[in-house]
Design a protein around this motif. Structure first.
Motif: not given
Length: 186
Positions: A37-39, A43, A45-46, A65, A121, A186
């Motif tokens: 999962y990307m910001d 990056h 993030i999860d 990463s 993602c 979330k």
């Protein structure tokens, strides 16, 4: 069609992706899978990990990463939505020190985007056995992909929407924070 019906009934991005990675295994077998999962800055993030040892994931997050894509060689600018890769043909540090020691041989990857076309993602379906992804499996993924991306895009949350929604401004800062988490699944 069953994959799309089951996953399409889920309206939270994280739960949707978890369903997709589980259901795809029935059509396209793999030994390991990663959903990153990307910001907005791309990056990680999860992640959802299937069959991946925690140590390998920690190694990825602590070192690989942080490298640029061309250095870790995980993204290709082929212009295709679905990419397959034979890791034995690779000579990069990433391949030698991270991929091969896990016994990964073949990977199939694709990404899902938000309403603005931003990558949110990335799925990596990995095989340790010596059978490459077949043309039939690739065709199945090419049929599923636009539908999966459309379902994901339609549910994805755009952070810009909160500024355009006057009702959002009536909430307290804590309520806004909770609202953001709920919209992100979330």
């Amino acid at each position: 069609h069953q994959v799309l019906l089951e996953c399409g009934s889920i309206h939270r991005p994280r739960e949707f992706c978890d369903c997709v990675v589980k259901k795809i295994h029935q059509l396209i077998p793999y030994n390991q899978a990663r959903v990153l999962y990307m910001d907005k800055g791309l990056h990680v993030i999860d992640a959802t990990l299937v069959g991946v040892k925690r140590w390998w994931w920690d190694s990825y997050m602590n070192h690989y990463s942080k490298l640029k894509n061309r250095e870790r060689n995980t993204e290709r600018s082929t212009g295709r939505k679905i990419n397959t890769h034979d890791w034995l043909k690779e000579t990069s540090e990433f391949s030698k020190e991270y991929v091969r020691p896990q016994g990964l041989r073949y990977s199939m990857g694709f990404g899902l985007t938000d309403t603005e076309g931003n990558l949110k993602c990335v799925f990596s379906l990995d095989r340790t056995f010596l059978q490459a992804f077949s043309e039939g499996e690739r065709s199945v993924m090419e049929i599923l992909y636009p539908h999966l991306n459309n379902l994901f895009t339609n549910m994805s949350y755009s952070e810009g929407e909160e500024k355009e929604n006057p009702a959002f401004q009536l909430l307290t800062p804590r309520e806004q924070e909770i609202g953001r988490f709920l919209c992100k699944g979330k």
